[in-house]
Scaffold this motif. Structure first.
Motif, PDB file in Angstrom:
ATOM      1  N   ALA A  88     -39.290 -89.474  37.783  1.00 34.75           N
ATOM      2  CA  ALA A  88     -38.249 -89.348  38.809  1.00 34.75           C
ATOM      3  C   ALA A  88     -37.153 -90.387  38.605  1.00 34.75           C
ATOM      4  CB  ALA A  88     -38.862 -89.489  40.202  1.00 34.75           C
ATOM      5  N   MET A  89     -37.491 -91.517  37.993  1.00 35.21           N
ATOM      6  CA  MET A  89     -36.503 -92.563  37.752  1.00 35.21           C
ATOM      7  C   MET A  89     -35.509 -92.154  36.676  1.00 35.21           C
ATOM      8  SD  MET A  89     -38.709 -96.029  38.203  1.00 35.21           S
ATOM      9  CE  MET A  89     -39.583 -95.936  36.668  1.00 35.21           C
ATOM     10  N   PHE A  90     -35.807 -91.035  35.992  1.00 34.32           N
ATOM     11  CA  PHE A  90     -34.928 -90.531  34.941  1.00 34.32           C
ATOM     12  C   PHE A  90     -34.392 -89.162  35.313  1.00 34.32           C
ATOM     13  CE2 PHE A  90     -35.903 -93.928  32.062  1.00 34.32           C
ATOM     14  CZ  PHE A  90     -37.158 -94.339  32.466  1.00 34.32           C
ATOM     15  N   ASN A  91     -34.381 -88.888  36.611  1.00 36.07           N
ATOM     16  CA  ASN A  91     -33.809 -87.632  37.111  1.00 36.07           C
ATOM     17  C   ASN A  91     -34.536 -86.389  36.637  1.00 36.07           C
ATOM     18  OD1 ASN A  91     -31.597 -88.051  38.879  1.00 36.07           O
ATOM     19  ND2 ASN A  91     -30.462 -88.926  37.167  1.00 36.07           N
ATOM     20  N   LEU A  92     -35.807 -86.479  36.357  1.00 36.44           N
ATOM     21  CA  LEU A  92     -36.539 -85.338  35.825  1.00 36.44           C
ATOM     22  C   LEU A  92     -37.379 -84.612  36.875  1.00 36.44           C
ATOM     23  CD1 LEU A  92     -37.750 -86.950  32.470  1.00 36.44           C
ATOM     24  CD2 LEU A  92     -35.968 -85.246  32.739  1.00 36.44           C
ATOM     25  N   GLU A  95     -35.916 -83.575  43.777  1.00 35.38           N
ATOM     26  CA  GLU A  95     -35.821 -84.552  44.853  1.00 35.38           C
ATOM     27  C   GLU A  95     -36.855 -84.308  45.955  1.00 35.38           C
ATOM     28  OE1 GLU A  95     -34.522 -87.378  45.628  1.00 35.38           O
ATOM     29  OE2 GLU A  95     -35.211 -87.179  47.697  1.00 35.38           O
ATOM     30  N   GLU A 174     -32.516 -99.717  44.838  1.00 38.57           N
ATOM     31  CA  GLU A 174     -32.411 -98.386  44.233  1.00 38.57           C
ATOM     32  C   GLU A 174     -32.778 -97.225  45.144  1.00 38.57           C
ATOM     33  OE1 GLU A 174     -33.755 -99.023  39.708  1.00 38.57           O
ATOM     34  OE2 GLU A 174     -33.089 -96.997  40.215  1.00 38.57           O
ATOM     35  N   ARG A 511     -44.214 -86.630  26.570  1.00 38.21           N
ATOM     36  CA  ARG A 511     -42.945 -85.901  26.651  1.00 38.21           C
ATOM     37  C   ARG A 511     -42.509 -85.449  25.274  1.00 38.21           C
ATOM     38  NH1 ARG A 511     -37.085 -86.629  27.624  1.00 38.21           N
ATOM     39  NH2 ARG A 511     -36.540 -85.002  29.114  1.00 38.21           N
ATOM     40  N   GLN A 536     -44.267 -83.213  29.916  1.00 39.88           N
ATOM     41  CA  GLN A 536     -43.120 -82.309  29.881  1.00 39.88           C
ATOM     42  C   GLN A 536     -42.820 -81.999  28.427  1.00 39.88           C
ATOM     43  OE1 GLN A 536     -39.111 -83.611  30.910  1.00 39.88           O
ATOM     44  NE2 GLN A 536     -38.666 -81.609  31.774  1.00 39.88           N
ATOM     45  N   PRO A 579     -37.330 -78.079  31.023  1.00 36.43           N
ATOM     46  CA  PRO A 579     -38.609 -77.438  30.697  1.00 36.43           C
ATOM     47  C   PRO A 579     -39.704 -77.774  31.707  1.00 36.43           C
ATOM     48  CG  PRO A 579     -37.659 -78.511  28.783  1.00 36.43           C
ATOM     49  CD  PRO A 579     -36.873 -78.964  29.954  1.00 36.43           C
TER      50      PRO A 579
ATOM     51  N   THR B 137     -33.310 -88.987  28.442  1.00 42.01           N
ATOM     52  CA  THR B 137     -32.496 -89.198  29.636  1.00 42.01           C
ATOM     53  C   THR B 137     -32.413 -90.679  29.936  1.00 42.01           C
ATOM     54  OG1 THR B 137     -34.445 -88.913  31.013  1.00 42.01           O
ATOM     55  CG2 THR B 137     -33.068 -86.988  30.675  1.00 42.01           C
ATOM     56  N   ARG B 138     -31.387 -91.052  30.650  1.00 41.96           N
ATOM     57  CA  ARG B 138     -31.186 -92.455  30.990  1.00 41.96           C
ATOM     58  C   ARG B 138     -31.668 -92.697  32.403  1.00 41.96           C
ATOM     59  NH1 ARG B 138     -26.244 -92.340  29.936  1.00 41.96           N
ATOM     60  NH2 ARG B 138     -26.113 -93.052  27.809  1.00 41.96           N
ATOM     61  N   LYS B 140     -31.797 -93.628  36.288  1.00 42.28           N
ATOM     62  CA  LYS B 140     -30.852 -93.239  37.352  1.00 42.28           C
ATOM     63  C   LYS B 140     -29.834 -94.326  37.643  1.00 42.28           C
ATOM     64  CE  LYS B 140     -33.151 -90.302  40.658  1.00 42.28           C
ATOM     65  NZ  LYS B 140     -33.785 -90.257  41.956  1.00 42.28           N
TER      66      LYS B 140
END
Lengths: 610, 152
Positions: A88-92, A95, A174, A511, A536, A579, B137-138, B140
């Motif tokens: 989740a910290m990498f927007n994957l 929400e 954050e 991953r 993933q 994915p 990915t980076r 947030k």
């Protein structure tokens, strides 16, 4: 007869040691693993430990329920709960994935009378939860951490500010907070004079008034750590003057002319610093006390290689450094107007290795990738890493993005970095060929040499590590509890060999690998300490092969493939395909009951595909 | 009516015929072996293959417009198509399987069974290379910082 009865009242299981003695002794056993071991000895010791346990960390909130927690540990004083997968910290992660604190807060309000410290990480918090907490536990609460949480607004914080008069720590770093106004900080300033740590770093709260910060500094004589969002530093002159005990500061911003800042003076004990948007011209304001600095956060500064070297040279006592591989690009209205190179690079690492012998933690993050602006001097690769291994023998934690890597640089870590407990390496996706793949031998040497290693992450590319190399990871990481495997191995044979080892592995993230569902399922069954798996990128099959790992108390969830909107390098919104994910974990609470649309329990998925 | 395998180089990927841009080269080449077909498929970009299989089916005879790429043979090829018309040659039990790839068109006479096997094989090869779907990915907070920096 009299005497026998007296004895039986005070002894536990006939072994002769009175409960009273053990109850005193257990207060001195603090380590969680020791307490865990103690609780497994016998029923009586389990009860004594449970009654006396002060702190519990629940790594995934869905593994148990508030009731179960209360039944076992009724006298808790401190609780840490985590929910969303680390991804989740990498927007994957969607929400609304889950991790609602409501049920926990309700039980805390009802039953946990001794609770003083609460830490929620990657969870969903509502204003109503904060209101309930403040109402029921306001006066007892000494520490509240809403760490990378979301779902609440500054109205919720208003309740905390008003009612939690004994709060020593308020930590919001954050979190995604809906900002209505800055009243919450004002309330905190009016009602609290024992605050020690205040953190709303990396939130986008811009309406917090610096006058309230100054008031807090004046009222709270024990204030040692303050990290805030963007706020012009020259507005904080009064704050810095009042906060005489301050040791740590982070945030702020530089919007005035550079010369203005020369008059800025910092508190005398300041030794941990991170100034946002600090550029080359403002950097000298740190020089007077650079030699005192133990922690330096340059992730959100705007410096280039030369600046980094200049600054680092002045910090011989540095223990923690966070820095970014980021390019100094100046934008005006979204258009690039200037480019200075802004990177740490191998040269920076060489300076670090020479000057900062006390370095314990180093994190080198990935900055912006602008096409065609890669600077040779700014890229981190084997020579920098080798210098680092040789020079910083105290290193315990290293997380680094590299553009090139060799087996010998990994061997250096194995040979010299004997204190390394946490190692994370990511190979950037550039077009250039990497010198020395596969990294099988280097990885083996690192794992064999660094026998204190507990956490390990390796993210390479196809060809980066063979199946044999994956087997090495399994064989040579006896104490590693957490791992991230990114784009490693060549086939199912790799993961199957890997899973024959890793005896201590509790949490595994995979991953971008090519393993089949069946191989993943078998691996899970082979990894004897595994209690949490996230994947993933895998080879999905038409038949529900994942069922091979179905077993009691093992929850399996899927986040099926979906479309997500992300920002491309130019900031435009683009729709990309994300994915599918697999998430599996041990739970005593059965399957979740609060799935959003994006998450599917495995049983249903298997049924639909049949 | 028997149909021979035809390979047409519309986009002139072969550089020999530099003088006549308009004339397509005609190569008559009978390809019956399964291995040949397999090798053609394995050279295709799985990304594109996957999207074609997802959108098309054995009955689909639609032509998707594809732009000619530059002469650089190392760039990803133009969108290939797999189409095997349902109404093929019923007399001999074979249907024609047409593969559009990298500016060339290949037509094969195969039985329906074989055609399905080929499509399945292509699908299997596709799922092996999931890696290309997953960019790094980076974090947030860093992502947000880089956005804010642009706006300053």
């Amino acid at each position: 007869m009299e005497e026998d009865r007296k004895v039986s009242k005070t002894t536990s299981d006939g072994n002769g040691m009175p409960d009273l003695v053990f109850q005193r002794v257990i207060d001195y056993i603090h380590d969680a693993r020791d307490r865990d071991a103690v609780s497994l000895v016998c029923r009586r010791w389990c009860e004594i430990d449970a009654g006396a346990r002060k702190h519990v960390t629940i790594a995934l909130c869905y593994t148990t329920t508030p009731r179960m927690l209360l039944r076992r540990f009724p006298n808790l004083e401190s609780l840490k709960l985590k929910a969303k997968p680390r991804a989740a910290m990498f927007n994957l992660i969607p929400e609304d994935w889950g991790g609602y604190v409501t049920a926990w807060v309700e039980e805390i309000a009802r039953s946990f009378r001794g609770l003083k410290a609460l830490h929620f990480r990657r969870m969903i918090v509502r204003d109503s939860d904060l209101e309930l907490l403040a109402q029921a536990r306001g006066l007892e609460l000494q520490s509240l951490k809403l760490d990378k949480c979301s779902g609440f607004s500054t109205d919720g914080l208003l309740h905390i500010g008003r009612s939690c008069k004994n709060l020593r720590t308020l930590f919001l770093e954050e979190s995604s907070i809906i900002e209505k106004d800055g009243k919450w900080l004002h309330e905190l300033a009016l009602n609290n004079n024992v605050l020690e740590t205040l953190n709303f770093y990396m939130t986008d709260l811009v309406q917090a008034r610096f006058q309230d910060l100054e008031l807090i500094a004046r009222n709270c004589r024990s204030l040692v750590s303050v990290k805030i969002s963007d706020c012009e530093l020259m507005d904080l002159v009064g704050f810095f003057r009042a906060a005489t005990a301050l040791q740590e500061f982070g945030g702020g911003s530089f919007d005035e002319q550079p010369e203005t800042y020369s008059s800025l003076s910092f508190p005398p004990k300041l030794c941990c610093l991170g100034l946002t948007y600090m550029g080359q011209n403002q950097m000298p304001i740190i020089f007077p006390f650079a030699s005192l600095l133990k922690r330096l956060d340059l992730l959100y500064a705007l410096l280039d290689t030369d600046d980094h070297c200049l600054l680092i040279q002045r910090c011989p006592n540095l223990e923690v450094l966070e820095i970014s591989l980021s390019h100094g690009l100046k934008y005006k209205s979204g258009i690039l107007v200037q480019q200075t190179r802004n990177v740490i690079g191998n040269r920076g690492l060489e300076v670090l290795a020479r000057c900062c012998k006390r370095l314990r933690r180093l994190r080198i993050e990935r900055g912006a990738d602008e096409q065609g602006m890669e600077d040779e001097r700014g890229l981190v690769s084997h020579s920098g890493l080798m210098a680092l291994a040789l020079g910083c023998l105290e290193l315990q934690y290293l997380a680094v993005y590299v553009s090139d890597i060799t087996n010998s640089s990994l061997e250096y870590f194995g040979r010299y970095s004997k204190n390394l407990c946490d190692f994370r390496l990511v190979l950037l996706e550039q077009r250039e060929g990497v010198s020395d793949l596969p990294l099988d031998d280097g990885v083996r040497a690192l794992l064999q040499g660094c026998n204190k290693l507990r956490r390990f992450a390796l993210y390479l590319r196809p060809g980066g590590l063979t199946d044999v190399g994956l087997g090495y990871i399994g064989k040579y990481s006896p104490n590693v509890k957490w791992m991230l495997l990114g784009s490693l191995g060549e086939s199912d044979a790799g993961i199957l060999e890997f899973s024959k080892g890793c005896p201590s592995l509790q949490k595994l993230e995979i991953r971008c690998c090519c393993f089949s569902e069946q191989a993943l399922a078998i691996s899970v069954l082979q990894l004897r300490s595994l209690r949490y798996l996230w994947v993933q990128g895998y080879r999905a099959s038409k038949t529900p092969d994942l069922l091979a790992m179905a077993r009691p108390f093992w929850n399996i969830e899927l986040i099926p493939e979906r479309q997500v909107v992300v920002a491309d390098p130019h900031g435009a919104a683009v729709s990309v395909e994300d994915p599918a994910h697999i998430l599996a974990y041990y739970s005593l609470a059965g399957p979740r009951t609060d799935f959003p649309d994006t998450v599917v329990p495995f049983e249903a998925a298997a049924f639909l595909n049949a | 009516m028997s149909r021979s395998a035809v390979e047409l180089d519309f986009f002139r990927m072969e550089k020999e015929s530099a003088g006549k841009p308009q004339q397509p080269k005609k190569l008559f080449d009978r390809r019956r072996s399964f291995r040949d077909i397999q090798s053609v498929i394995s050279k295709m970009n799985p990304e594109i293959l996957k999207s074609v299989i997802a959108t098309g089916s054995v009955e689909n005879g639609n032509l998707l417009a594809s732009k000619p790429k530059d002469d650089d043979p190392f760039l990803s090829p133009a969108l290939p198509l797999l189409s095997a018309p349902a109404f093929g040659n019923r007399v001999s039990g074979t249907t024609s399987l047409t593969i559009f790839y990298n500016g060339t068109i290949s037509v094969f006479d195969v039985s329906l069974n074989k055609a399905e096997n080929i499509l399945k094989l292509a699908a299997e090869n596709v799922s092996k290379t999931v890696d290309s779907d997953l960019p790094l990915t980076r974090g947030k907070s860093l992502e947000r910082f880089l956005q804010k920096r642009k706006e300053r």
